[in-house]
Design a protein around this motif. Structure first.
Motif, PDB file in Angstrom:
ATOM      1  N   ILE B 116       0.833  -1.210   0.000  1.00  0.00           N
ATOM      2  CA  ILE B 116       0.000   0.000   0.000  1.00  0.00           C
ATOM      3  C   ILE B 116       0.865   1.258   0.000  1.00  0.00           C
ATOM      4  O   ILE B 116       0.512   2.276  -0.594  1.00  0.00           O
ATOM      5  CB  ILE B 116      -0.968  -0.008   1.205  1.00  0.00           C
ATOM      6  CG1 ILE B 116      -1.905  -1.217   1.123  1.00  0.00           C
ATOM      7  CG2 ILE B 116      -1.781   1.277   1.266  1.00  0.00           C
ATOM      8  CD1 ILE B 116      -2.770  -1.419   2.351  1.00  0.00           C
ATOM      9  N   VAL B 136      -0.544   4.765   5.520  1.00  0.00           N
ATOM     10  CA  VAL B 136      -0.883   3.383   5.174  1.00  0.00           C
ATOM     11  C   VAL B 136      -1.983   2.879   6.099  1.00  0.00           C
ATOM     12  O   VAL B 136      -2.953   2.257   5.668  1.00  0.00           O
ATOM     13  CB  VAL B 136       0.362   2.477   5.242  1.00  0.00           C
ATOM     14  CG1 VAL B 136      -0.036   1.016   5.215  1.00  0.00           C
ATOM     15  CG2 VAL B 136       1.300   2.786   4.082  1.00  0.00           C
ATOM     16  N   MET B 140      -5.781   1.646   5.219  1.00  0.00           N
ATOM     17  CA  MET B 140      -6.294   0.328   5.586  1.00  0.00           C
ATOM     18  C   MET B 140      -7.646   0.457   6.285  1.00  0.00           C
ATOM     19  O   MET B 140      -8.586  -0.264   5.975  1.00  0.00           O
ATOM     20  CB  MET B 140      -5.285  -0.411   6.471  1.00  0.00           C
ATOM     21  CG  MET B 140      -4.038  -0.854   5.705  1.00  0.00           C
ATOM     22  SD  MET B 140      -2.863  -1.756   6.723  1.00  0.00           S
ATOM     23  CE  MET B 140      -3.638  -3.373   6.826  1.00  0.00           C
ATOM     24  N   ILE B 165      -6.991  -4.708  -0.194  1.00  0.00           N
ATOM     25  CA  ILE B 165      -5.587  -4.258  -0.230  1.00  0.00           C
ATOM     26  C   ILE B 165      -5.314  -3.588  -1.582  1.00  0.00           C
ATOM     27  O   ILE B 165      -4.711  -2.518  -1.658  1.00  0.00           O
ATOM     28  CB  ILE B 165      -4.628  -5.450  -0.017  1.00  0.00           C
ATOM     29  CG1 ILE B 165      -4.835  -6.057   1.373  1.00  0.00           C
ATOM     30  CG2 ILE B 165      -3.168  -5.000  -0.182  1.00  0.00           C
ATOM     31  CD1 ILE B 165      -4.131  -7.389   1.590  1.00  0.00           C
ATOM     32  N   ALA B 168      -6.864  -0.209  -1.559  1.00  0.00           N
ATOM     33  CA  ALA B 168      -6.096   0.734  -0.729  1.00  0.00           C
ATOM     34  C   ALA B 168      -4.854   1.213  -1.484  1.00  0.00           C
ATOM     35  O   ALA B 168      -4.503   2.389  -1.447  1.00  0.00           O
ATOM     36  CB  ALA B 168      -5.694   0.067   0.590  1.00  0.00           C
ATOM     37  N   ARG B 169      -4.206   0.289  -2.200  1.00  0.00           N
ATOM     38  CA  ARG B 169      -3.022   0.662  -2.977  1.00  0.00           C
ATOM     39  C   ARG B 169      -3.386   1.674  -4.065  1.00  0.00           C
ATOM     40  O   ARG B 169      -2.668   2.649  -4.299  1.00  0.00           O
ATOM     41  CB  ARG B 169      -2.405  -0.581  -3.621  1.00  0.00           C
ATOM     42  CG  ARG B 169      -1.261  -0.261  -4.568  1.00  0.00           C
ATOM     43  CD  ARG B 169      -0.664  -1.494  -5.172  1.00  0.00           C
ATOM     44  NE  ARG B 169      -1.642  -2.257  -5.940  1.00  0.00           N
ATOM     45  CZ  ARG B 169      -1.395  -3.445  -6.479  1.00  0.00           C
ATOM     46  NH1 ARG B 169      -0.219  -4.006  -6.322  1.00  0.00           N
ATOM     47  NH2 ARG B 169      -2.325  -4.078  -7.157  1.00  0.00           N
ATOM     48  N   ALA B 172      -3.895   5.154  -2.639  1.00  0.00           N
ATOM     49  CA  ALA B 172      -2.809   5.757  -1.865  1.00  0.00           C
ATOM     50  C   ALA B 172      -2.398   7.126  -2.384  1.00  0.00           C
ATOM     51  O   ALA B 172      -2.153   8.039  -1.617  1.00  0.00           O
ATOM     52  CB  ALA B 172      -1.606   4.810  -1.845  1.00  0.00           C
TER      53      ALA B 172
END
Lengths: 327, 341
Positions: B116, B136, B140, B165, B168-169, B172
């Protein structure tokens, strides 16, 4: 009541793994009337495929084993049947089609060989007669130019056509029971519609009984007479199709229905089932759905619920069914 | 409102080569062959079609993951197809992607925190480790993951959590535009709704713009404001989600919608189904004229236009709601929303 072609009583299938014994199927019972279609609905790991592999005698032993129960097919108990007896049944009286036709067809053999093998083995047809019957069958399942296609290899067929070949192969010996394990999951919707239409048609023509395994509630809605919903190796609910959709009694069934978007419904918020799918090696005591259930009580976390009848053929394993229980 | 993203005549052709030393180009797969559409800020455009229709390739060509063969992609007024890799870099921050397979799209040797956090480091959006860790963890939480799991590896998570996940990445770098390429296709039914609701919530909170690519029409209808239907590298119909479902005009759209099973036995029993014959032809050698003419039920019912269908490629006609079909062109297109029940 019509005669039952298949009766499954208290089926138990266990797999030995590094993480302990997995009860992939735990006390599953159901029956299938002659000419009827049963839909088995569940997510990955619910035990729907293992149940049908057990019927077919296809549980790899070890690590798996049928730990208990009976599978009565036309009166015979298939759990007790010898390997030889099962070989005679498979492909002849019970046939199966799988999700991925590419991995179920032998890529090295022409379609012709794979189709005629069944006929020569089970029906003792000679080469010529088997060939004729094979080509007829390809035509029957809607493959254009069947005589030419007959001598081609599987890779020369598209996904939908391969699934047709699989169906042709499964139906060659006019089985009494066809088990279709996610037969359209790998296909596009327009091809899915073709294949479902084909299964329906063949069922009408030949009077074959069908077990349709799927995760897609839409697919069973149009195909099945009876539906059994499985969760974590157990039966959550079982009912005639219309009943199940109109009056779901198990919170998991309700949750599934609320969480799939419908093409004919508006932009409402979906109500997902909270939490995560169960881990089959670490099932809680009591009802396996309890950790995700809005209605769970102490009883749910302690004891697995016995079957409760909602009415007629509609029953559920739930301590707090969403429908009134008949006496 | 002006468009955030504007795609014009996008083409993405892949050469098919033969030979060991001299790789001659023997054919071209025209995966995307003249696609145009706009996406407005904050909108979700659904892109549907069957496998091989070019919908994923369209998404990747927009993000310049493939450099398009021809056509333009304007993002906030800048034509991305003209930019060098270096000049593209600042734009990448604003355009992210969520992938279909949460198993294949996460590096198994990186922890969740590293996965992430990587875009934040790459784009120099954090000044120190503490800030990185904080961001991060915020991401999350925002995506419904327990921040205590920051040091775990992807294999320790279920499919639905892995998709979180991946989301979230993608979030970012605080992007404006995200291509969601079949984000729920690999997930269990009970988890699909969780992810769709998460995407909707994030869109609302962060003002995101989505291109939502999927083959599942029910999901696309649920999440999209407008929907574009693709067939063999071309868009055949564009409409708002309501109009497309209530009153589809292109024969392919009609067949596609009628093929989607509805989880209700009573509705299923009463539906009439257009079952298309045959398979999707190969994009290596698409049919002449209208690419759908080999399977088209409308062409058979309208012999007077049948010749045009095999000869001329139909153009998208109409404003707002657009259809590319000779039969519809002859009969005229009703204004958007006219067919509402």
């Amino acid at each position: 009541m019509a005669e039952n072609l298949l009766e499954v009583h208290d089926l138990q299938v266990h797999f030995r793994t590094d993480g302990g014994v997995v009860r992939a199927v735990d006390g599953v019972s159901f029956h299938l009337e002659r000419g009827a279609t049963l839909g088995i609905v569940g997510e990955s790991g619910s035990g729907k495929s293992v149940t049908c592999n057990a019927i077919m005698g296809l549980i790899p032993t070890p690590p798996g084993r049928i730990a208990g129960g009976r599978v009565l097919f036309g009166g015979r108990d298939l759990v007790q049947a010898s390997a030889r007896e099962m070989r005679r049944l498979r492909g002849n009286e019970i046939s199966m089609i799988f999700q991925d036709p590419m991995s179920s067809l032998n890529p090295y053999l022409k379609v012709s060989r794979q189709l005629t093998e069944v006929l020569e083995l089970h029906q003792r047809l000679d080469r010529k007669a088997a060939r004729k019957r094979g080509i007829e069958m390809l035509e029957h399942v809607g493959i254009p130019d069947p005589a030419r296609r007959f001598d081609q290899y599987p890779h020369q067929f598209s996904g939908g056509m391969r699934q047709r070949v699989m169906i042709a192969m499964a139906l060659l010996c006019k089985p009494r029971l066809l088990i279709a394990d996610e037969p359209t999951t790998a296909l596009d919707v327009t091809i899915q519609a073709q294949i479902l239409e084909l299964i329906k048609q063949l069922k009408e023509d030949e009077g074959t009984s069908v077990i349709l395994i799927t995760h897609d509630l839409g697919v069973v809605a149009g195909m099945a007479d009876e539906i059994m919903v499985m969760y974590a190796g157990r039966v959550a609910e079982s009912a005639p199709a219309a009943d199940l959709f109109r009056r779901p009694a198990h919170p998991y069934t309700r949750g599934l229905l609320d969480s799939v978007p419908r093409l004919d419904a508006d932009h409402d918020e979906l109500k997902p089932i909270r939490g995560l799918p169960p881990i089959v090696t670490k099932l809680p005591p009591g009802c396996p759905f309890a950790p995700r259930c809005d209605f769970a009580s102490d009883a749910c976390r302690r004891d697995y619920p016995a079957a409760k009848t909602i009415g007629g053929e509609h029953f559920t394993h739930c301590h707090h069914p969403l429908q009134e229980v008949s006496a | 409102m002006s468009a955030l993203l504007s795609v014009r005549d996008l083409q993405m052709h892949f050469p098919v080569r033969k030979g060991v030393v001299f790789q001659r180009e023997v054919a071209r797969v025209k995966a995307v062959d003249g696609v145009s559409f706009d996406i407005r800020p904050g909108e979700t455009l659904g892109l549907v079609g069957e496998s091989g229709c070019g919908k994923s390739t369209t998404g990747r060509a927009i993000l310049q993951l493939y450099r398009p063969t021809a056509g333009t992609v304007h993002f906030e007024g800048e034509d991305l197809t003209k930019l060098s890799e270096k000049a593209l870099f600042p734009y990448r921050r604003h355009m992210q992607m969520i992938f279909q397979d949460p198993y294949a799209s996460l590096n198994p040797r990186m922890t969740v925190g590293d996965i992430i956090g990587e875009p934040l480091v790459t784009h120099r959006l954090v000044s120190d480790k503490a800030q990185l860790r904080r961001q991060v963890q915020d991401l999350m939480v925002q995506c419904g993951l327990n921040p205590q799991y920051v040091r775990r590896y992807p294999h320790e998570f279920s499919g639905g959590q892995r998709q979180r996940i991946g989301i979230a990445r993608a979030l970012a770098t605080r992007p404006k535009f995200i291509v969601c390429d079949e984000p729920i296709a690999a997930l269990d039914v009970s988890i699909q709704a969780q992810i769709m609701n998460l995407l909707k919530q994030l869109q609302k909170d962060m003002g995101l713009t989505f291109l939502f690519i999927a083959h599942d029409l029910s999901a696309v209808r649920h999440i999209s404001d407008r929907i574009a239907v693709m067939y063999l590298g071309r868009i055949v119909e564009v409409a708002d989600y309501e109009t497309l479902y209530r009153d589809p005009r292109h024969p392919y759209t009609q067949a596609l919608i009628s093929a989607v099973p509805i989880p209700d036995p009573e509705v299923e029993a009463q539906r009439s189904r257009v079952v298309l014959e045959g398979d999707v032809p190969s994009p290596l050698n698409p049919p002449s004229g209208c690419r759908f003419h080999t399977r088209c039920p409308a062409r058979r019912l309208n012999p007077d236009v049948a010749d045009r269908c095999t000869r001329d490629e139909p153009m998208l006609i109409g404003q707002g709601r657009q259809v590319a079909c000779h039969v519809v062109e002859r009969d005229g297109l009703p204004p958007a929303g006219a067919g509402k029940a």
